[in-house]
Scaffold this active site. Structure first.
Site, PDB file in Angstrom:
ATOM      1  N   GLU A  29       0.782  -1.244   0.000  1.00  0.00           N
ATOM      2  CA  GLU A  29       0.000   0.000   0.000  1.00  0.00           C
ATOM      3  C   GLU A  29       0.812   1.292   0.000  1.00  0.00           C
ATOM      4  O   GLU A  29       0.718   2.076   0.956  1.00  0.00           O
ATOM      5  CB  GLU A  29      -0.927   0.029   1.222  1.00  0.00           C
ATOM      6  CG  GLU A  29      -1.930  -1.080   1.308  1.00  0.00           C
ATOM      7  CD  GLU A  29      -2.928  -0.859   2.448  1.00  0.00           C
ATOM      8  OE1 GLU A  29      -2.789   0.123   3.187  1.00  0.00           O
ATOM      9  OE2 GLU A  29      -3.856  -1.682   2.565  1.00  0.00           O
ATOM     10  N   GLU A  51      -5.731  -8.450   1.436  1.00  0.00           N
ATOM     11  CA  GLU A  51      -6.221  -8.096   2.775  1.00  0.00           C
ATOM     12  C   GLU A  51      -7.702  -7.788   2.695  1.00  0.00           C
ATOM     13  O   GLU A  51      -8.171  -7.214   1.720  1.00  0.00           O
ATOM     14  CB  GLU A  51      -5.538  -6.831   3.332  1.00  0.00           C
ATOM     15  CG  GLU A  51      -4.178  -7.029   3.910  1.00  0.00           C
ATOM     16  CD  GLU A  51      -3.594  -5.752   4.534  1.00  0.00           C
ATOM     17  OE1 GLU A  51      -4.363  -4.914   5.046  1.00  0.00           O
ATOM     18  OE2 GLU A  51      -2.370  -5.605   4.473  1.00  0.00           O
TER      19      GLU A  51
HETATM   20  C1  NOJ Z   1      -3.762  -1.962   5.795  1.00  0.00           C
HETATM   21  C2  NOJ Z   1      -2.383  -2.388   6.215  1.00  0.00           C
HETATM   22  O1  NOJ Z   1      -1.721  -3.135   5.250  1.00  0.00           O
HETATM   23  C3  NOJ Z   1      -2.359  -3.071   7.560  1.00  0.00           C
HETATM   24  O2  NOJ Z   1      -1.084  -2.902   8.071  1.00  0.00           O
HETATM   25  C4  NOJ Z   1      -3.448  -2.522   8.450  1.00  0.00           C
HETATM   26  O3  NOJ Z   1      -3.362  -2.999   9.751  1.00  0.00           O
HETATM   27  C5  NOJ Z   1      -4.783  -2.891   7.854  1.00  0.00           C
HETATM   28  N1  NOJ Z   1      -4.880  -2.442   6.486  1.00  0.00           N
HETATM   29  C6  NOJ Z   1      -5.979  -2.366   8.622  1.00  0.00           C
HETATM   30  O4  NOJ Z   1      -5.982  -0.997   8.650  1.00  0.00           O
END
Ligand code: NOJ
Length: 448
Positions: free
Chosen positions: A161, A355
């Protein structure tokens, strides 16, 4: 129906779970430093202990096995593997080799994220991502990974990201290092990240065609208000736009178009040229890119509609039921139907949901259970929508729930719990399987 080769997984990241910042020769990352400034993280939380994955990885990997997933996504801390003079830290290598061996012992497939936001502080002190010299540092790190870990892992993700870590970290929006880059510096940083990706991909695959190297994107997805084809057309036109001078110029399409179409959006390329950001060979590198899968971290969506005048709108629609613990995270299961469809229509590549998950303020019952119906309904309804997309022809090859266990949610601290496993922070970091753990387990078993 899910395809037979479908990968079910879970994810974690180094700073969020490892702890042990002073063990094994680890150097400070920007998060180690940032988190120690009072006021940066809620409740004064830090990742100093996190959930102690550094010492308890065997237990956690065993729990992932018990969950029934086949893929274990985790990240390496650059600061454990490379010393400040660029040489390898063998203690760090030994740690990650043990983790990887354990993953294999449990018959799981490791997927390594090379960069999940924890830049070595000494590189930040030299200017961070906006400096072209970061390419040498990143590639040196990747060459160390290649030399010491490639026999134990073949699937890599270069970045997690950038849409978030550059924007939140370098527009001082609550993430490390809490700096403010100018617009020009944001563009340089984004271009450097991409160059790091393409060069690392080339390096890792050299002599190892079996190695896969992807890049993890994130975005707010889309949900059309109705099935008017004009509306879908408007979504296709607007979603990937890069309006000059805005944040959208250096997010989404600045990455995805080069990665999957092998060129920058025209106005972005013009900007990079005019501001002398491109170096000889950069565009060729993009043309030769080998990304064959789109990795998407998808949590929520905007609702999209055309008004009476035919004007396009896209907006968040929080309601009491859909709004969870974190402001940005509105439960919108159709995220996993429409967004992969939209992405596939533009890029024509297989997709992995790298994710997806929900943060809930879970509580432990006196008899030691965690009932989390909200997370279970999130998980199952999103999975259902993903299945619907697959049935309609979208090529989705994997789904990794975020996260295996509760952990440090960056500046939000330990409050928002994303895990399928509850961490009892008050009681020796005891691991307790939540109800959602069993629901995901059941879903996987029924869909294998
Ligand atoms: C994005 C990130 O990759 C991760 O580190 C984070 O904890 C989650 N989404 C939830 O916000």
């Amino acid at each position: 129906m899910l395809p037979s080769h479908f990968h079910f997984g879970v994810g974690t990241s180094s700073y969020q779970v490892e702890g042990a910042p002073h063990e094994g020769g680890k150097l400070p990352s920007i998060w180690d430093v940032y988190s120690h400034v009072p006021g940066h993280i809620k409740n004064g939380d830090t990742g100093d202990v996190a959930v102690d994955f550094y010492h308890r990885y065997k237990e956690d990997i065993a729990l992932a096995k018990e969950l029934g997933v086949d893929t274990f996504r985790f990240s390496l801390a650059w600061t454990r593997l490379v010393k400040e003079d660029g040489s390898v830290n063998l203690e760090g290598v030994a740690f990650y080799r043990s983790v990887l061996e354990e993953i294999h012992r449990q018959d799981l497939r490791p997927v390594i994220t090379l960069y999940h936001w924890d830049l070595p502080q000494y590189l930040e002190d030299r200017g961070g991502w906006k400096e072209r010299s970061i390419l040498d540092a990143y590639l040196n790190y990747v060459s160390i990974v290649k030399e010491h870990l490639l026999d134990l892992c073949t699937d890599f993700l270069t970045f997690n990201e950038p849409q978030c870590f550059l924007y939140l970290g370098y527009q001082n929006l609550g993430h490390a290092p809490g700096k403010v880059y100018t617009f020009d510096e944001m563009m340089r940083a984004a271009h450097n990240v991409l160059m790091c990706h393409f060069k690392a991909q080339k390096l890792l695959k050299e002599g190892h065609p079996e190695v896969t190297v992807g890049f993890v994107n994130t975005m707010n997805g889309v949900i059309p208000e109705n099935d008017d084809p004009q509306l879908w057309k408007a979504i296709q036109e607007n979603f990937f736009k890069t309006p000059k001078g805005t944040k959208d110029f250096y997010t989404q399409s600045i990455y995805m178009d080069p990665l999957y179409l092998h060129h920058y959006p025209k106005e972005v390329e013009d900007y990079l040229r005019e501001h002398n950001i491109l170096e000889p060979g950069d565009l060729d590198l993009i043309k030769e890119g080998k990304d064959d899968t789109v990795y998407l971290n998808l949590y929520t969506s905007n609702h999209c509609y055309l008004d009476e005048k035919g004007q396009y709108h896209s907006e968040r629609r929080p309601t009491k039921e859909k709004q969870g613990y974190l402001d940005w995270l509105i439960q919108e299961p159709e995220t996993l139907y429409y967004t992969p469809k939209l992405i596939q229509e533009r890029y024509h590549l297989p997709i992995v949901i790298s994710e997806n998950g929900d943060a809930v303020e879970d509580t432990l019952t006196p008899d030691g259970h965690v009932h989390d119906p909200r997370r279970s309904s999130y998980l199952l309804s999103y999975l259902h929508e993903m299945e619907r997309a697959i049935d309609d022809g979208v090529d989705i090859r994997g789904y990794f729930y975020w996260s295996l266990c509760d952990n440090l949610e960056w500046s939000e601290g330990f409050g928002p719990r994303f895990g399928l496993i509850y961490i009892d922070y008050k009681n020796n970091l005891r691991r307790i399987k939540k109800d959602s753990f069993f629901d995901y387990h059941k879903f996987i078993r029924e869909n294998r």
